[in-house]
Design a protein around this motif. Structure first.
Motif, PDB file in Angstrom:
ATOM      1  N   GLY A 459       0.816  -1.206   0.000  1.00 49.83           N
ATOM      2  CA  GLY A 459       0.000   0.000   0.000  1.00 49.83           C
ATOM      3  C   GLY A 459       0.851   1.258   0.000  1.00 49.83           C
ATOM      4  O   GLY A 459       1.987   1.261   0.481  1.00 49.83           O
ATOM      5  N   ASN A 480      -7.169   4.555  -2.733  1.00 49.25           N
ATOM      6  CA  ASN A 480      -7.870   3.569  -1.912  1.00 49.25           C
ATOM      7  C   ASN A 480      -6.886   2.601  -1.278  1.00 49.25           C
ATOM      8  O   ASN A 480      -5.817   2.330  -1.813  1.00 49.25           O
ATOM      9  CB  ASN A 480      -8.865   2.782  -2.770  1.00 49.25           C
ATOM     10  N   ASN A 481      -7.263   2.090  -0.116  1.00 52.08           N
ATOM     11  CA  ASN A 481      -6.484   1.063   0.590  1.00 52.08           C
ATOM     12  C   ASN A 481      -5.056   1.529   0.895  1.00 52.08           C
ATOM     13  O   ASN A 481      -4.091   0.778   0.741  1.00 52.08           O
ATOM     14  CB  ASN A 481      -6.445  -0.238  -0.220  1.00 52.08           C
ATOM     15  N   SER A 482      -4.917   2.777   1.321  1.00 52.27           N
ATOM     16  CA  SER A 482      -3.596   3.329   1.636  1.00 52.27           C
ATOM     17  C   SER A 482      -3.377   3.381   3.141  1.00 52.27           C
ATOM     18  O   SER A 482      -4.304   3.192   3.931  1.00 52.27           O
ATOM     19  CB  SER A 482      -3.448   4.738   1.043  1.00 52.27           C
ATOM     20  N   SER A 505     -12.718   5.024   1.431  1.00 53.61           N
ATOM     21  CA  SER A 505     -11.480   4.726   0.703  1.00 53.61           C
ATOM     22  C   SER A 505     -10.847   3.408   1.137  1.00 53.61           C
ATOM     23  O   SER A 505      -9.972   2.882   0.451  1.00 53.61           O
ATOM     24  CB  SER A 505     -10.468   5.859   0.902  1.00 53.61           C
ATOM     25  N   SER A 507      -8.882   3.141   3.572  1.00 56.02           N
ATOM     26  CA  SER A 507      -7.520   3.454   4.022  1.00 56.02           C
ATOM     27  C   SER A 507      -7.437   3.446   5.545  1.00 56.02           C
ATOM     28  O   SER A 507      -8.440   3.649   6.247  1.00 56.02           O
ATOM     29  CB  SER A 507      -7.084   4.821   3.478  1.00 56.02           C
ATOM     30  N   LYS A 551      -1.725  -4.195   1.618  1.00 59.62           N
ATOM     31  CA  LYS A 551      -3.128  -3.814   1.574  1.00 59.62           C
ATOM     32  C   LYS A 551      -3.892  -5.001   1.008  1.00 59.62           C
ATOM     33  O   LYS A 551      -3.387  -5.719   0.127  1.00 59.62           O
ATOM     34  CB  LYS A 551      -3.338  -2.559   0.725  1.00 59.62           C
TER      35      LYS A 551
END
Length: 597
Positions: A459, A480-482, A505, A507, A551
């Motif tokens: 990620g 997204n997915n950070s 998101s 995240s 991620k």
């Protein structure tokens, strides 16, 4: 009602009056622009996707496409923080249909954020998915049930008597992981961001990678995700370690009975904290929730609530007398107790009393044993009948304790294949396990067979020295997915228009503070995102941990078969748990495929 009728007739008038060859081209162009917008969203270009959708809406639109355009617009507006616009679009959809499952789910999500409080959730609903039996058709798969864990939709069962771990995957395949016979084995825990299973032993803490059918991915450094469970190796050695759990910052919390101490170990084997207790205390169980460790003390029949940030016991909760076996915490903070006398009880934070839980399957009321709550699942380890119950967790009230979000759809026209990215998370920001047990997929109203895959990749990590700057402008810039690391005092309370884009998101937000003091609203945002609160000195550790983390991207895919009629089609995922349904939708455009092509 009169306004609604006028609105619908106005739309019909525009469509009928403009019907003709040129208008048909304009309407077709709107569909193509709509499709282009969806492609941009799949590539994580939310702002550009919204601009393209606005361009599509500026032209003529088929009346049957209007609710689809409006719903997609609402989803984009929520991701961009335009909450009022999203609400308006959702309300307008109801002019075409009095009830819409997707609208209800999305509206309830917005309401739950606007009225967010853990007190909205109280009584859980445990729904049995399946059981793992120690003996199957006279064949012994495991004998003792010392502990269990779930990860990648597989159940891991520690049999300390036979020095092995039995694993049953989601496809019912079985595996035995043999353990070194010179050690004693106490506990299992997991970290989904690292794809690790931890094993507490008499000589320290071990770990190995998890694997399951449908697991794939390659990290940015070209290190492949393990294709099978590895041999357990030591992370730390030299002392007893009974693992009580892993927090969202990758810290493994364990108890050393020899020293009567609580040890907090980093994912890299570093000793981060240690708390030694008086020998008048004896802890029989413990669990991790947010920045707290709940310790079940045997002699006083009390819960010691230890704060990881302050390294001290913050509170002691006196329990009614019982021979308690285990404790865990629901995602909304209610303790779940297991005792010999009463079985499973829920400790009500309002009345400050445990209340016996009554299972729908009355046979489960006789359960006595250890429990484990994580990833939307409660495991119940029945050491008398040599089996493990695998149960889904949800809340019984009107607020949904799970959230579903479809955030990317790719339609490959050449092979008529669709791929959808989505997530289903609990109030701790965890992706739920065994989601295929509770979902089904519809294409334009009809159910379709689908494949499921969990993908791992590295990620992106974002750093913000100003918390205010992140909430004002940073949210719109993240993928997204950070992973997000924020520091600095927050001068202004985050608004709903800033919170919803973060949660949608997928995240994770990690907040660094000199003291760990954070207001309740920000604290709920952080932990609901799957992140954590740390003190400033932990900055190097959390950065190192997130660089090593994956991620998790959930995907489903399915194929279309001709003939296919031209138009905007719907892909819908429905999550059904008991009498509750949650759903979300994305769309794709097809120009149609004739039979035989």
């Amino acid at each position: 009602m009169k306004k609604n009728i006028i609105f619908i007739f106005l739309i019909l008038f525009i469509v009928i009056f403009n019907f003709g060859a040129d208008v048909t081209i304009n309407e077709m162009k709107s569909r193509h622009l709509f499709s282009d917008s969806l492609d941009l969203l799949f590539d994580n270009n939310k702002y550009e996707a919204k601009l393209k959708l606005n361009e599509a809406l500026s032209g003529e639109v088929y009346i049957e496409d209007i609710p689809k355009f409006l719903y997609y617009s609402a989803k984009l507006d929520l991701q961009l923080g335009q909450i009022d616009k999203a609400k308006e679009s959702l309300n307008n959809i109801l002019l075409f249909s009095a009830f819409n499952e997707d609208v209800e789910t999305l509206s309830k999500f917005v309401d739950s954020v606007e009225e967010y409080s853990l007190s909205n959730f109280s009584t859980p609903n445990f729904i049995n998915l399946f059981n793992v039996e120690g003996n199957k058709e006279t064949f012994e798969r495991f004998y003792t049930v010392t502990d269990s864990e779930v990860l990648n939709s597989g159940v891991y069962i520690l049999d300390s008597q036979n020095k092995l771990i039995f694993k049953q995957s989601n496809d019912n395949s079985e595996k035995w992981i043999k353990l070194d016979k010179k050690y004693d084995y106490y506990s299992l825990s997991s970290d989904s961001k690292l794809d690790r299973i931890y094993l507490g032993t008499s000589e320290g803490l071990m770990y190995f990678n998890s694997y399951g059918p449908g697991i794939s991915g390659v990290a940015s450094d070209m290190t492949e995700v393990e294709s099978s469970e590895g041999t357990p190796v030591f992370l730390v050695k030299g002392f007893d370690f009974i693992s009580y759990g892993v927090d969202s910052a990758g810290r493994i919390i364990g108890y050393n009975p020899s020293e009567n101490s609580l040890n907090i170990v980093g994912f890299d084997g570093s000793m981060l904290q240690k708390k030694t207790f008086n020998y008048n205390n004896m802890f029989v169980s413990g669990t991790v929730w947010r920045n707290y460790v709940y310790l079940l003390e045997y002699y006083s029949k009390s819960l010691y609530v230890y704060n990881i940030i302050t390294n001290d016991v913050e509170k002691i909760i006196k329990l009614p007398y019982a021979n308690y076996l285990d404790i865990d915490i629901l995602p909304w903070g209610y303790p779940v107790l297991s005792s010999i006398e009463n079985g499973i009880e829920i400790y009500d934070l309002k009345t400050e009393k445990p209340e016996k839980y009554d299972f729908e399957d009355k046979n489960m009321n006789s359960f006595r044993g250890n429990i484990k709550i994580k990833y939307g699942i409660m495991l119940m380890n029945d050491s008398v009948n040599f089996k493990v119950y695998v149960n889904r967790i949800n809340s019984k009230n009107n607020f949904n304790s799970l959230n579903i979000n479809l955030y990317g759809l790719l339609f490959r026209k050449d092979d008529l294949d669709l791929k959808v990215r989505f997530n289903i998370t609990d109030l701790s920001g965890n992706n739920i396990e065994y989601l295929t047990k509770n979902i089904y997929v519809q294409d334009s109203g009809g159910r379709v067979a689908f494949g499921y895959q969990r993908e791992f990749s590295r990620g992106d990590i974002y750093f913000y020295d100003s918390a205010d700057s992140f909430f004002e402008t940073g949210i719109s810039q993240i993928d997204n997915n950070s992973f997000i690391i924020v520091s600095g005092n927050l001068k202004k309370q985050p608004e709903v228009s800033q919170i919803i884009p973060l949660l949608m998101s997928g995240s994770y937000l990690f907040y660094l503070s000199d003291t760990g003091d954070v207001n309740e609203i920000l604290k709920n945002i952080i932990y609901t995102s799957g992140g954590s609160i740390l003190i400033t000195k932990d900055k190097d550790y959390i950065e190192k941990y997130l660089k090593a983390s994956y991620k998790v991207i959930e995907t489903i895919n399915y194929k279309l078969y001709n003939p296919i009629i031209e138009g905007i089609k719907q892909t819908k995922i429905v999550l059904e748990i008991g009498d509750k349904k949650l759903s979300d939708t994305l769309y794709y455009y097809t120009e149609g495929v004739e039979s035989g092509r």
